[in-house]
Design an enzyme around this catalytic site. Structure first.
Site, mmCIF file in Angstrom:
data_model
loop_
_atom_site.group_PDB
_atom_site.id
_atom_site.type_symbol
_atom_site.label_atom_id
_atom_site.label_comp_id
_atom_site.label_asym_id
_atom_site.label_seq_id
_atom_site.Cartn_x
_atom_site.Cartn_y
_atom_site.Cartn_z
ATOM 1 N N GLU A 1 -79.620 120.078 11.343
ATOM 2 C CA GLU A 1 -80.607 119.793 12.412
ATOM 3 C C GLU A 1 -82.037 120.131 11.968
ATOM 4 O O GLU A 1 -82.247 120.813 10.967
ATOM 5 C CB GLU A 1 -80.253 120.568 13.681
ATOM 6 N N LYS B 1 -76.608 131.550 20.102
ATOM 7 C CA LYS B 1 -77.676 132.520 19.851
ATOM 8 C C LYS B 1 -77.554 133.735 20.765
ATOM 9 O O LYS B 1 -77.272 133.605 21.945
ATOM 10 C CB LYS B 1 -79.032 131.847 20.020
HETATM 11 N N1 PSU Z 1 -80.129 127.792 16.066
HETATM 12 C C1 PSU Z 1 -81.001 128.540 15.366
HETATM 13 N N2 PSU Z 1 -82.343 128.360 15.593
HETATM 14 C C2 PSU Z 1 -82.782 127.387 16.459
HETATM 15 C C3 PSU Z 1 -81.849 126.585 17.178
HETATM 16 C C4 PSU Z 1 -80.542 126.850 16.945
HETATM 17 O O1 PSU Z 1 -80.595 129.389 14.557
HETATM 18 O O2 PSU Z 1 -83.987 127.217 16.589
HETATM 19 C C5 PSU Z 1 -82.298 125.481 18.101
HETATM 20 C C6 PSU Z 1 -81.236 124.374 18.042
HETATM 21 O O3 PSU Z 1 -81.887 123.180 17.711
HETATM 22 C C7 PSU Z 1 -80.645 124.330 19.420
HETATM 23 C C8 PSU Z 1 -81.845 124.685 20.244
HETATM 24 O O4 PSU Z 1 -80.083 123.089 19.728
HETATM 25 O O5 PSU Z 1 -82.424 125.769 19.496
HETATM 26 C C9 PSU Z 1 -81.458 125.048 21.666
HETATM 27 O O6 PSU Z 1 -82.586 124.969 22.483
HETATM 28 P P1 PSU Z 1 -82.435 125.036 24.080
HETATM 29 O O7 PSU Z 1 -81.936 126.431 24.357
HETATM 30 O O8 PSU Z 1 -83.823 124.792 24.625
HETATM 31 O O9 PSU Z 1 -81.453 123.972 24.451
#
Ligand code: PSU
Ligand code: MN
Length: 299
Positions: free
Chosen positions: A5, A138
């Site tokens: 990603e 996370k």
């Molecule tokens: N995992 C990481 N760092 C990140 C992300 C995931 O180690 O920055 C990103 C991914 O792209 C994930 C996003 O899909 O954060 C999720 O964001 P939100 O909580 O706004 O959906």
């Protein structure tokens, strides 16, 4: 092939570590014998695999790339935008290109508190046939609720060499997992049954813990997360800006420790994902079919 990603590069990690991580993840996949495809939308075109210069721009000038989830993709394409793809958007584009394995750091999930902020990652994973290798979700999230939601949505969650849901920066969360696999072949066998024999069309989460030697001290990271959450509340930060804000705050509070841990776990995920991709598609014919499905968009 292994999808990677781009939101983690553009919005999740600081420059220049983000560029190093992006290159390192691609190299890790290649070293294991698979082909990496970092995914992003460039000038409205979904790109499955990025040129070196595009990867560099994404890292240096991340702010000029929108953060696109799966739902946002059509708008980004129709309006010719540059967009970094989150786990959900990457999963959708990868699956359309015939890629079945994807490595990230940690997927999004259910945020803490009662804001009803649930990442698009979960609902997209429920209906997208791809296996995501991730160090759980996370740690800034509500992990028990995230795990419950995965179950509700029918996302098969398999612990890779663990029977606990990993807590991203640390190995254990105390949350038990029902399913376990010990080798890439075991994982691939499950995927064949789950998708090919049973006709399931949803995603699979391969929960792969951070290597123990890279994990952070639990008390230290817990305190830093509480601080980061308090800072987000006091700055009134919600929605898409929340995850990047929390990650930036953690990086500062841990003196870069969270970035180092994030890097180590992402690299470990890329390695397992490459091994899984090879185990799932073991024949040359299978791999060639996959490559012809790739879109020829230049970037
Ligand atoms: N995992 C990481 N760092 C990140 C992300 C995931 O180690 O920055 C990103 C991914 O792209 C994930 C996003 O899909 O954060 C999720 O964001 P939100 O909580 O706004 O959906
Ligand atoms: Mn959200």
């Amino acid at each position: 092939m292994v999808a990677l990603e781009s939101t983690i590069i553009a919005h999740g990690l600081p420059y220049p570590q983000n560029l190093e991580v992006a290159q390192e993840l691609e190299a890790t996949v290649r070293d294991a014998g698979a082909v990496p495809a970092t995914i992003a939308v460039v000038d409205g075109r979904p790109c499955i695999g990025l040129a070196a210069a595009t990867l560099e721009k994404l890292a240096k000038d991340g702010r000029s790339f929108r953060k696109a989830g799966a739902t946002d993709l059509g708008v980004m394409m129709a309006t010719g935008k540059n967009a970094a793809t989150t786990v959900s958007a990457t999963a959708v584009l990868a699956a359309r290109a015939g890629i079945r394995v994807f490595a990230t750091g940690g997927i999004g999930g259910v945020h803490r508190g009662d804001s009803l902020d649930v990442s698009n990652d979960l609902t997209t994973l429920a209906k997208t046939p791809i296996a995501i290798v991730s160090a759980g979700a996370k740690a800034i999230l509500d992990l028990p609720r995230t795990l419950e939601m995965l179950e509700t949505l029918g996302v098969l969650t398999i612990g890779y060499r663990t029977d606990e849901f990993p807590a991203f920066y640390t190995v254990r969360s105390g949350l038990r997992l029902e399913h376990f696999a010990g080798t890439p072949t075991d994982l691939a066998n499950i995927l064949h049954k789950h998708w090919d024999d049973l006709g399931n069309t949803g995603g699979v989460l391969v929960a792969n813990p951070i290597p123990a030697e890279a994990s952070l001290d639990e008390r230290l990271i817990t305190r830093a997360i509480d601080d980061a959450l308090a800072s987000a509340v006091s700055h009134g930060i919600t929605g898409k800006a929340l995850t990047p804000h929390l990650l930036a705050h953690l990086a500062e509070a841990t003196g870069g420790g969270s970035v180092r841990a994030n890097r180590a776990l992402a690299k470990n995920n890329a390695k397992v994902a490459a091994e899984l991709a090879l185990a799932y598609t073991p024949t040359v014919e299978g791999r060639l079919t996959q490559r012809t499905l790739l879109s020829p968009y230049p970037n």
